[in-house]
Design an enzyme around this catalytic site. Structure first.
Site, PDB file in Angstrom:
ATOM      1  N   SER A  72       3.518  -1.678  10.437  1.00  0.00           N
ATOM      2  CA  SER A  72       4.967  -1.673  10.681  1.00  0.00           C
ATOM      3  C   SER A  72       5.622  -3.022  10.395  1.00  0.00           C
ATOM      4  O   SER A  72       6.533  -3.435  11.110  1.00  0.00           O
ATOM      5  CB  SER A  72       5.283  -1.198  12.107  1.00  0.00           C
ATOM      6  N   GLY A  93       2.886  -0.940   4.327  1.00  0.00           N
ATOM      7  CA  GLY A  93       2.899   0.490   4.007  1.00  0.00           C
ATOM      8  C   GLY A  93       4.308   0.959   3.723  1.00  0.00           C
ATOM      9  O   GLY A  93       4.882   0.701   2.659  1.00  0.00           O
ATOM     10  N   GLU A 109      -7.045   4.606   7.864  1.00  0.00           N
ATOM     11  CA  GLU A 109      -6.891   6.032   7.532  1.00  0.00           C
ATOM     12  C   GLU A 109      -8.156   6.567   6.872  1.00  0.00           C
ATOM     13  O   GLU A 109      -8.519   7.729   7.047  1.00  0.00           O
ATOM     14  CB  GLU A 109      -5.648   6.220   6.637  1.00  0.00           C
ATOM     15  N   GLU A 155      -5.152  -4.708  10.807  1.00  0.00           N
ATOM     16  CA  GLU A 155      -4.151  -3.654  10.943  1.00  0.00           C
ATOM     17  C   GLU A 155      -4.436  -2.868  12.218  1.00  0.00           C
ATOM     18  O   GLU A 155      -5.281  -1.954  12.206  1.00  0.00           O
ATOM     19  CB  GLU A 155      -4.203  -2.706   9.741  1.00  0.00           C
ATOM     20  N   HIS A 172      -9.672   0.943   5.035  1.00  0.00           N
ATOM     21  CA  HIS A 172      -8.379   1.174   5.703  1.00  0.00           C
ATOM     22  C   HIS A 172      -8.604   2.136   6.866  1.00  0.00           C
ATOM     23  O   HIS A 172      -9.418   3.055   6.773  1.00  0.00           O
ATOM     24  CB  HIS A 172      -7.373   1.750   4.698  1.00  0.00           C
ATOM     25  N   ASN A 207       0.873  -1.179   0.000  1.00  0.00           N
ATOM     26  CA  ASN A 207       0.000   0.000   0.000  1.00  0.00           C
ATOM     27  C   ASN A 207       0.907   1.226   0.000  1.00  0.00           C
ATOM     28  O   ASN A 207       1.480   1.573   1.035  1.00  0.00           O
ATOM     29  CB  ASN A 207      -0.893  -0.027   1.254  1.00  0.00           C
ATOM     30  N   TRP A 208       1.026   1.820  -1.162  1.00  0.00           N
ATOM     31  CA  TRP A 208       1.942   2.971  -1.283  1.00  0.00           C
ATOM     32  C   TRP A 208       1.374   4.235  -0.630  1.00  0.00           C
ATOM     33  O   TRP A 208       2.052   5.239  -0.519  1.00  0.00           O
ATOM     34  CB  TRP A 208       2.241   3.255  -2.759  1.00  0.00           C
ATOM     35  N   LYS A 209       0.114   4.188  -0.267  1.00  0.00           N
ATOM     36  CA  LYS A 209      -0.564   5.372   0.300  1.00  0.00           C
ATOM     37  C   LYS A 209      -0.341   6.571  -0.636  1.00  0.00           C
ATOM     38  O   LYS A 209      -0.238   6.364  -1.852  1.00  0.00           O
ATOM     39  CB  LYS A 209      -0.080   5.621   1.736  1.00  0.00           C
ATOM     40  N   GLY A 239       2.425   2.763  10.732  1.00  0.00           N
ATOM     41  CA  GLY A 239       3.343   3.874  10.522  1.00  0.00           C
ATOM     42  C   GLY A 239       4.053   4.322  11.787  1.00  0.00           C
ATOM     43  O   GLY A 239       4.683   5.380  11.815  1.00  0.00           O
TER      44      GLY A 239
HETATM   45  P1  13P Z   1       3.008   0.711   7.719  1.00  0.00           P
HETATM   46  O1  13P Z   1       3.557  -0.575   7.167  1.00  0.00           O
HETATM   47  O2  13P Z   1       3.686   1.930   7.195  1.00  0.00           O
HETATM   48  O3  13P Z   1       2.876   0.678   9.194  1.00  0.00           O
HETATM   49  O4  13P Z   1       1.494   0.831   7.146  1.00  0.00           O
HETATM   50  C1  13P Z   1       0.642  -0.227   7.288  1.00  0.00           C
HETATM   51  C2  13P Z   1      -0.567   0.052   6.503  1.00  0.00           C
HETATM   52  O5  13P Z   1      -1.365   0.899   6.852  1.00  0.00           O
HETATM   53  C3  13P Z   1      -0.770  -0.705   5.257  1.00  0.00           C
HETATM   54  O6  13P Z   1      -2.059  -0.530   4.771  1.00  0.00           O
END
Ligand code: 13P
Length: 275
Positions: A220, A241, A105, A175, A103, A17-19, A181
């Site tokens: 993470s 992420g 977020e 998650e 997600h 997930n590149w966000k 993150g």
């Molecule tokens: P991180 O791997 O940066 O913690 O993000 C996880 C995430 O939200 C993947 O969708």
């Protein structure tokens, strides 16, 4: 704690997930760096979810590599006057195979409700996509001892909307919000406990389908903790992420998913089978 009593049928699934990261040139460099390592990897399924504007670019770059394309979000609507939204049909048309749904977020920053997430899950299925339903508790919910209740109610919203037969066509990603993150990963034991709980909730609906469903862990995941997480009985892959933006780290995570596979002959169908 009883969880699945048969091995997961099929290879692990690792989704990047590149966000909201990337540029046209940077994406090309990242894929260029990733492909030599990833295309040599059998025994793991990989998907990349870039930001929407780069779906076409990634569809071209990924071509016939066997790496799937996915979207980070999907509209619950099919078509119409919904400015800024992207429908499932459009995503399928761009070559997506997966769509992330709910997600944390999206839930926390954009107010997506359980009901909306359930509609998005259904919209993804309608478009022929595999929805990846994200579930997770905040640190306050965990400290209050409410992790299982929160996960249960997030899952129930989708189950009530689509039913188990449809839910089983998707993938679930656990998650924990506090691990996203932050560099603070759930321990393998913590993650396994929640995955086992999710699988039990699913098994109450349909034990065989529950055993087959892929439950990913996200939050993470890094090159140095992936192997331990993927070795857990109910962890069938990862949603990655930050580390997915680094070619070496992401390739190492995919390798960890392969080595966590049970040995050949442990009841698995041929590699690269899909579910
Ligand atoms: P991180 O791997 O940066 O913690 O993000 C996880 C995430 O939200 C993947 O969708």
């Amino acid at each position: 704690m009883p969880t699945r009593n048969t091995p997961a049928p099929g290879p692990k699934l690792v989704i990047a997930n590149w966000k909201m990261h990337g540029t046209h040139a940077g994406n090309a460099r990242l894929i260029d760096a990733l492909l030599p390592g990833l295309s040599a990897m059998a025994g793991v399924q990989v998907a990349i979810c870039p930001p929407m504007p780069y779906l076409a670019q990634l569809a071209g770059l990924l071509g016939r590599t066997g790496i799937c394309l996915g979207a980070q979000n999907i509209s619950e609507r099919a078509e119409g006057a919904f400015t800024g939204e992207v429908s499932g049909q459009m995503l399928a048309d761009m070559g997506c195979g997966y769509a992330l749904v709910g997600h944390s977020e999206r839930r926390s920053l954009y107010g997506e409700t359980d009901a909306q997430v359930a509609m998005k899950f259904e919209a993804a299925l309608r478009a022929g996509l595999t929805p990846v339903l994200c579930l997770g508790e905040t640190i306050h919910q965990r400290r209050a001892g409410n992790t299982n209740a929160v996960i249960g109610s997030q899952l129930k919203a989708v189950l009530e909307q689509v039913g188990m037969a449809q839910l089983a066509k998707g993938v679930i990603a656990y998650e924990p919000v506090w691990a996203i993150g932050t560099g603070e990963t759930a321990s393998p034991t913590q993650a396994q406990a929640v995955h086992a709980h999710i699988r039990q909730l699913l098994a109450a609906q349909d034990p065989a389908a529950a055993a087959r469903m892929r439950l990913l862990y996200g939050g993470s995941v890094k090159a140095d903790n992936a192997a331990q997480l993927f070795a857990q009985q109910d962890i069938d892959g990862g949603l990655i992420g930050g580390a997915s933006l680094d070619a070496d780290a992401f390739a190492a995570i995919c390798r960890a998913a392969i080595s966590a596979e049970p040995p050949v002959g442990a009841g698995l169908p041929a590699k690269n089978s899909t579910r």
